[in-house]
Design a protein around this motif. Structure first.
Motif, PDB file in Angstrom:
ATOM      1  N   GLU A  98      -1.835 -36.252 -31.068  1.00 54.44           N
ATOM      2  CA  GLU A  98      -1.447 -35.016 -31.759  1.00 54.44           C
ATOM      3  C   GLU A  98      -2.693 -34.241 -32.183  1.00 54.44           C
ATOM      4  OE1 GLU A  98       0.989 -36.386 -35.006  1.00 54.44           O
ATOM      5  OE2 GLU A  98       2.814 -35.721 -33.981  1.00 54.44           O
ATOM      6  N   GLY A  99      -3.663 -34.954 -32.746  1.00 52.75           N
ATOM      7  CA  GLY A  99      -4.902 -34.312 -33.173  1.00 52.75           C
ATOM      8  C   GLY A  99      -5.656 -33.707 -32.001  1.00 52.75           C
ATOM      9  N   LYS A 143      -0.951 -40.416 -33.263  1.00 48.34           N
ATOM     10  CA  LYS A 143      -1.623 -39.486 -34.179  1.00 48.34           C
ATOM     11  C   LYS A 143      -2.873 -38.903 -33.529  1.00 48.34           C
ATOM     12  CE  LYS A 143       0.107 -41.538 -38.429  1.00 48.34           C
ATOM     13  NZ  LYS A 143      -0.213 -42.301 -39.637  1.00 48.34           N
TER      14      LYS A 143
END
Length: 80
Positions: free
Chosen positions: A56-57, A53
């Protein structure tokens, strides 16, 4: 019943009980270790998910930075 047979039967019973107790103890230890390993695997998996995550950020933020830099460059060109 002769004494030899009684001694043999008592020895057999003792060996059987000892073997059974060893198997139970070993089984408990194995189950405990598997439980601890499962906890470690779950912890590892949550770290992997959080890392994914975050990556992705970070990709989104990098793309936004590229867009902002491009807009700044366009604005600087207009000033000249």
């Amino acid at each position: 019943m002769p004494t030899d047979i009684m001694v043999a039967l008592i020895g057999l019973a003792g060996s059987g009980i000892g073997t059974f107790a060893g198997i139970v103890a070993s089984s408990k230890l194995t189950n405990y270790r598997i439980g601890q390993l499962e906890k470690k695997v779950d912890k590892h998996n949550t770290v992997i998910e959080r890392t994914f995550k975050l990556e992705e950020g970070q990709a989104v933020i990098q793309e936004q930075i590229k867009v902002v830099n491009h807009r700044i460059a366009d604005l600087e060109e207009r000033e000249d």
